[in-house]
Design a protein around this motif. Structure first.
Motif, mmCIF file in Angstrom:
data_model
loop_
_atom_site.group_PDB
_atom_site.id
_atom_site.type_symbol
_atom_site.label_atom_id
_atom_site.label_comp_id
_atom_site.label_asym_id
_atom_site.label_seq_id
_atom_site.Cartn_x
_atom_site.Cartn_y
_atom_site.Cartn_z
ATOM 1 N N ARG A 189 69.456 -58.408 19.750
ATOM 2 C CA ARG A 189 68.056 -57.994 20.380
ATOM 3 C C ARG A 189 69.760 -56.778 21.666
ATOM 4 N N ASP A 190 70.351 -58.036 22.493
ATOM 5 C CA ASP A 190 71.505 -57.246 23.327
ATOM 6 C C ASP A 190 71.800 -55.992 22.242
ATOM 7 N N ASN A 191 72.904 -56.544 21.213
ATOM 8 C CA ASN A 191 73.520 -55.257 20.530
ATOM 9 C C ASN A 191 72.889 -54.510 19.589
ATOM 10 N N SER A 192 71.888 -54.510 19.428
ATOM 11 C CA SER A 192 71.151 -53.281 19.182
ATOM 12 C C SER A 192 70.565 -52.542 20.249
ATOM 13 N N LEU A 193 69.924 -52.764 21.463
ATOM 14 C CA LEU A 193 69.314 -52.360 22.514
ATOM 15 C C LEU A 193 70.321 -51.133 22.986
ATOM 16 N N ILE A 194 72.021 -51.779 23.097
ATOM 17 C CA ILE A 194 73.194 -51.029 23.522
ATOM 18 C C ILE A 194 73.948 -49.670 22.125
ATOM 19 N N ASN A 195 73.025 -50.944 20.622
ATOM 20 C CA ASN A 195 73.966 -49.728 19.684
ATOM 21 C C ASN A 195 73.095 -48.522 20.426
ATOM 22 N N ASP A 196 71.839 -48.614 20.513
ATOM 23 C CA ASP A 196 70.746 -47.349 20.102
ATOM 24 C C ASP A 196 70.736 -46.668 21.536
#
Length: 325
Positions: free
Chosen positions: A88-95
């Motif tokens: 979740r955290d990495n998906s948010l960062i990348n998006d």
């Protein structure tokens, strides 16, 4: 005028890029150029999981180029324990970073992936065409899927909006400014810290696992040069593996042996075979890279490891070590 924003600028690779840009001699293909401004942003400046904070960072610097390194990272055991958090955290960062790059008309973005994006069951060596042909290893499930989606988004942004977004896939990175935490680091910095403490305290040096798994390691300063090369010379959406050759795999035992030698440790040294090894090997081909960049001089592993140990010992009080038992 080029304004290059490096997210995750205070981490291992960000610090390495800063070092290379500032220390390469004039005329070097990796030196800072006239008209370039480099900005190294850390998590203390903006929480990139937050779209508002990410937009504010881009509003502040208005980057023409982005090297996107920011991520929630951790060692094998943390990845296994916190799969949803890593996803979740990495998906948010990348998006958020890619969206802000698009809305601010950033001319180029290079995102940093990882070889853990590759399928667990796959024919070796890994290459850039094998990312999505099967599920990743379960130990890196959350992190790997979040990183895979960067490649998916890069293609989608290019197809829908014509964005020049691409990605790099380094193998295992190590060097000065790494995270040397005893419980939450990757294999080389964690073992260096353990070995230095074992020497200091006169205690045994115990390595988790059998020592048999094989890995390709790239020195952070070499990786930094390759990121700078990509920034200036590579404009394809397809990712590039940044790595030493597959013939330069080393075992964890070889790594531990080299650390013992570099630290000058003379005490009891063993392996705890009750601990998990993770993937046995995941060799990656650097044929595409070498076909594009031509000849590149990688720092010999033992030299790079020795320089990393010396940096850690010299900077122990200020290094990222977590608990200093």
């Amino acid at each position: 005028m080029s304004r290059i924003l490096v997210t995750g600028g205070s981490g291992l690779v960000g610090k390495a890029i800063k070092h290379v840009v500032e220390t390469e001699p004039e005329g070097s293909p990796f030196a800072k150029r006239a008209g370039e401004e480099w900005i190294f942003a850390s998590s203390s400046e903006a929480d990139l999981r937050d779209p508002v904070a990410t937009e504010a960072l881009f509003d502040k610097y208005k980057p023409t180029h982005v090297i996107h390194l920011a991520a929630l990272v951790g060692g094998l055991f943390k990845n296994m324990k916190y799969k949803l958090t890593f996803l979740r955290d990495n998906s948010l960062i990348n998006d958020n970073v890619l969206r802000s790059s698009y809305t601010h008309q950033t001319s180029k973005v290079i995102s940093c992936l990882s070889t853990c994006v590759f399928p667990d069951k796959v024919e070796y060596p890994l290459n850039e065409e094998k990312i999505h042909i099967g599920p990743p290893h379960d130990s890196n499930f959350g992190y790997a899927h979040a990183k895979r989606m960067v490649d998916v988004m890069n293609h989608a942004y290019k197809e829908e909006f014509g964005c020049n977004f691409t990605s790099a896939i380094p193998t295992n990175v190590f060097g000065p400014y790494d995270n040397f935490d005893l419980e939450d680091s990757h294999v080389i910095p964690g073992l260096i810290h353990k070995c230095v403490l074992a020497k200091k305290n006169g205690t045994p040096f115990v390595v988790a696992g059998t020592g048999k798994p094989l890995r390709q390691f790239i020195y952070s300063y070499d990786l930094a040069k390759l990121f700078i090369w990509m920034l200036r010379n590579y404009d394809d959406v397809e990712p590039v593996i940044l790595s030493v050759g597959e013939d330069e795999e080393v075992s964890i035992k070889q790594v531990a042996d080299a650390i013992v030698k570099a630290v000058g440790f003379e005490g009891n040294y063993s392996f705890d075979t009750t601990r998990a090894d993770g993937q046995f090997r995941k060799p990656a081909s650097n044929a595409k890279l070498l076909g594009l960049v031509g000849k590149f001089e990688f720092t010999p592993f033992d030299q790079a490891l020795d320089e990393t140990v010396k940096w850690f010992v010299t900077n122990y009080d200020n290094a990222r070590t977590g608990s200093k038992k």
